[in-house]
Design an enzyme around this catalytic site. Structure first.
Site, PDB file in Angstrom:
ATOM      1  N   PRO A 372       0.840  -1.202   0.000  1.00 41.93           N
ATOM      2  CG  PRO A 372      -0.026  -1.047   2.158  1.00 41.93           C
ATOM      3  CD  PRO A 372       0.725  -1.967   1.248  1.00 41.93           C
ATOM      4  CG  ASP A 548       5.107  -1.615   2.160  1.00 37.90           C
ATOM      5  OD1 ASP A 548       3.937  -1.502   2.588  1.00 37.90           O
ATOM      6  OD2 ASP A 548       5.614  -2.715   1.864  1.00 37.90           O
ATOM      7  CG  HIS A 549       0.762   3.544   5.279  1.00 36.69           C
ATOM      8  ND1 HIS A 549       1.279   3.657   6.556  1.00 36.69           N
ATOM      9  CD2 HIS A 549      -0.108   4.576   5.136  1.00 36.69           C
ATOM     10  CE1 HIS A 549       0.759   4.709   7.150  1.00 36.69           C
ATOM     11  NE2 HIS A 549      -0.088   5.296   6.313  1.00 36.69           N
ATOM     12  NE  ARG A 550       2.927  -4.407   2.737  1.00 33.46           N
ATOM     13  CZ  ARG A 550       3.434  -5.403   2.018  1.00 33.46           C
ATOM     14  NH1 ARG A 550       2.804  -6.578   1.969  1.00 33.46           N
ATOM     15  NH2 ARG A 550       4.549  -5.255   1.341  1.00 33.46           N
TER      16      ARG A 550
END
Length: 577
Positions: A372, A548-550
């Protein structure tokens, strides 16, 4: 002299196939061991394929632009008996049988060759005896695709008038010659009638000296002979050729798929008796045969002659049918004017989606639909950076280095990564762990004719500004020349993309997966800024940081960007890195 076949070797780190971009030799040319004979593009780089023989080129089995699996035969050579012990790394067995289990006589020559006795071998171009003293002067210039078509149509390539430079014969010339011969004997006789006046297909050079082995281009029957060009689809009857196969999955080269689109054929409907890895495999020959059969069937239903030979009457009927069908199709277009995507239109151009371009696409797709993405934008005021570079440029030039802003940015990024290591990490989902990388290997995105490549500068934290400038310049130049090695594009932990070099301020760059962040650089230009309550012009550097928002939170991304900007706005801080 014996004929040795050369198979496409593994030209990269485990690649399964490559596109043959350019032949560097032609039939009749003499080559030496290790001399490059072809340029092959894999999904990683453009490489030269060297010969493993001293000898004369016998035949080219692959046309330029074809995608060839590793291990397929691409070229054959005539070599002295003493020089043909090994070629593709495959040696004959000790009991006198070759690696393909074909019979050999006492001299070690395949029996098919031995049976020829003193007969003169056909010239690779199909023009006459392969006398090395005459062949180059009397050879017909034609690409492998034209020679293959000539064999399929039973045309003597030497009798074709070439329309290209220097009399070079192309596929259109071969077809025109074949149609002229058909017209001269009536044009309406069935292709399979076996008229005594019809020219017999000339044997391919592999028929002499290559035993029953199959080339990557010429389709062979089980007995080693060339497939009957009159058969609509190898292994299928004429009626079966008209019935769509209706498969869900079909393997085919991009060139074959393009040919299917050009003929208005669904590749999944083309009958085939070939398979690879358990899936149906369709060749250009299957497409042509199926398309011809379909067109003949349509012509027959409309009262046309329906002969497979495709005479003038069929052409006229086919043209009328095409016009009528086209009109019906146009009427079927809905009110929005939408047209089926697979329908070719006049003026459209198709470009093969393969090699480096396809690899880039798959990598971008994987990254975008796996991680994401969130992009953080900010702007650094870089007056001091511009001044520092100007002061250092003369010293860099004395050392033969062209100093750009990139080394400064790389050092500033390393400073940020040391403080915020999650941007220098990799998420391993299966292991459910995040690996914080201990090295700082920065990838530098480089725009090339083949697409975006990302060479990696290793251990940036251990190198000075001048050393980084020289290394970046060297890697970028070799990437643009397609001389970069696959190993030099691996191991990156963070990537930089400089779209400002082309023009632009902000973007939303896609992460170079499995990395967790990428920084985009806009152009350094004077822009309005507010200082002491007044708007003034000052050099600024726009930054676009995708994460990467994870793995990385927005707050951490902003803090990282602030650290990078701090080091760019105060270049003396870079001395601490």
């Amino acid at each position: 002299m014996t004929v040795e076949e050369f198979r496409l070797p593994d030209v990269g780190e485990g690649v399964a196939e490559g596109e043959l971009v350019t032949w560097l030799v032609q039939p009749g040319d003499r080559v030496e061991e290790d001399q490059p004979v072809a340029e092959v593009e894999t999904d990683k780089a453009l490489v030269e394929v060297p010969s493993r023989y001293d000898g004369v080129v016998e035949e080219l089995f692959v046309a330029e632009g074809d995608v060839v699996p590793v291990g397929d035969v691409i070229i054959s050579f005539r070599v002295d008996d003493g020089e043909s012990a090994t070629g593709d790394g495959e040696s004959a067995t000790g009991d006198g049988e070759s690696d393909t289990d074909e019979a050999v006589d006492e001299s070690g020559v395949p029996t098919e060759t031995a049976a020829a006795g003193s007969e003169t071998k056909p010239d690779p171009s199909g023009d006459g005896p392969a006398d090395e003293s005459d062949a180059p002067a009397g050879r017909t210039f034609a690409p492998p695709s034209a020679r293959r078509l000539a064999r399929e149509l039973g045309v003597d390539i030497a009798a074709v008038d070439g329309s290209g430079p220097g009399g070079r014969v192309d596929e259109a010339d071969v077809r025109a010659h074949a149609e002229g011969d058909a017209d001269s004997v009536g044009g309406t006789d069935d292709a399979g009638a076996g008229s005594a006046d019809a020219p017999e297909p000339k044997p391919a050079p592999t028929d002499v000296g290559s035993g029953n082995r199959t080339s990557a281009v010429s389709k062979r029957g089980s007995d080693g002979t060339a497939a009957d060009p009159a058969s609509p689809v190898p292994g299928a009857s004429a009626s079966a050729a008209v019935d769509p196969a209706g498969r869900d999955t079909t393997l085919a080269t991009p060139a074959t798929r393009r040919a299917a689109r050009d003929r208005g054929v669904d590749i999944d409907d083309v009958p085939t008796d070939e398979s690879r890895d358990g899936e149906a495999f369709v060749t250009g020959e299957h497409v042509r045969a199926y398309a011809d059969a379909m067109e003949s069937a349509v012509a027959g239903e409309d009262g046309a002659d329906g002969d497979a030979a495709g005479g003038a009457d069929d052409d006229a009927a086919g043209g009328a049918d095409d016009d009528a069908a086209g009109g019906a199709d146009d009427d079927a277009v809905d009110a929005t004017g939408a047209v089926e995507a697979s329908t070719p239109r006049a003026g459209d151009e198709t470009v093969p989606y393969r090699g480096v371009r396809r690899t880039i696409g798959k990598q971008m797709e994987r990254s975008k639909f796996t991680a994401p993405h969130v992009t953080h934008h900010d702007t650094a005021e870089v007056d001091s950076l511009v001044e520092a570079r100007e002061e250092l440029k003369p010293t860099a030039e004395e050392r033969g280095v062209s100093l750009t802003y990139m080394p400064f940015v790389m050092k500033a990024i390393v400073a940020g990564l040391k403080q915020y290591p999650y941007l220098n990490s990799e998420l391993r989902e299966e292991e459910e762990e995040i690996v914080l990388k201990g090295s700082y290997n920065l990838g530098i995105a480089v725009a090339t004719d083949a697409g975006l490549m990302v060479p990696v500068v290793e251990n940036v934290d251990e190198k000075g500004l001048f050393e980084l400038a020289a290394e970046v310049r060297n890697l970028a130049a070799r990437a643009r020349d397609r001389k970069i090695k696959p190993a030099e594009m691996k191991g990156g932990t963070f990537t930089i993309t400089n779209f400002g070099a082309i023009g632009g301020e902000y973007a939303t760059p896609i992460i170079n997966y499995p990395e967790t962040a990428i920084l985009g650089l806009g152009a350094i230009e004077e822009r309005p800024v507010v200082r002491d309550g007044e708007v003034v012009a000052a050099p600024t550097l726009p930054l676009s940081l995708s994460i990467d928002h994870r793995v990385v939170d927005g707050a951490v991304a902003a803090e990282f960007a602030n650290t990078v900007m701090e080091h760019l706005e105060n270049p003396l801080l870079l001395l601490t890195q």
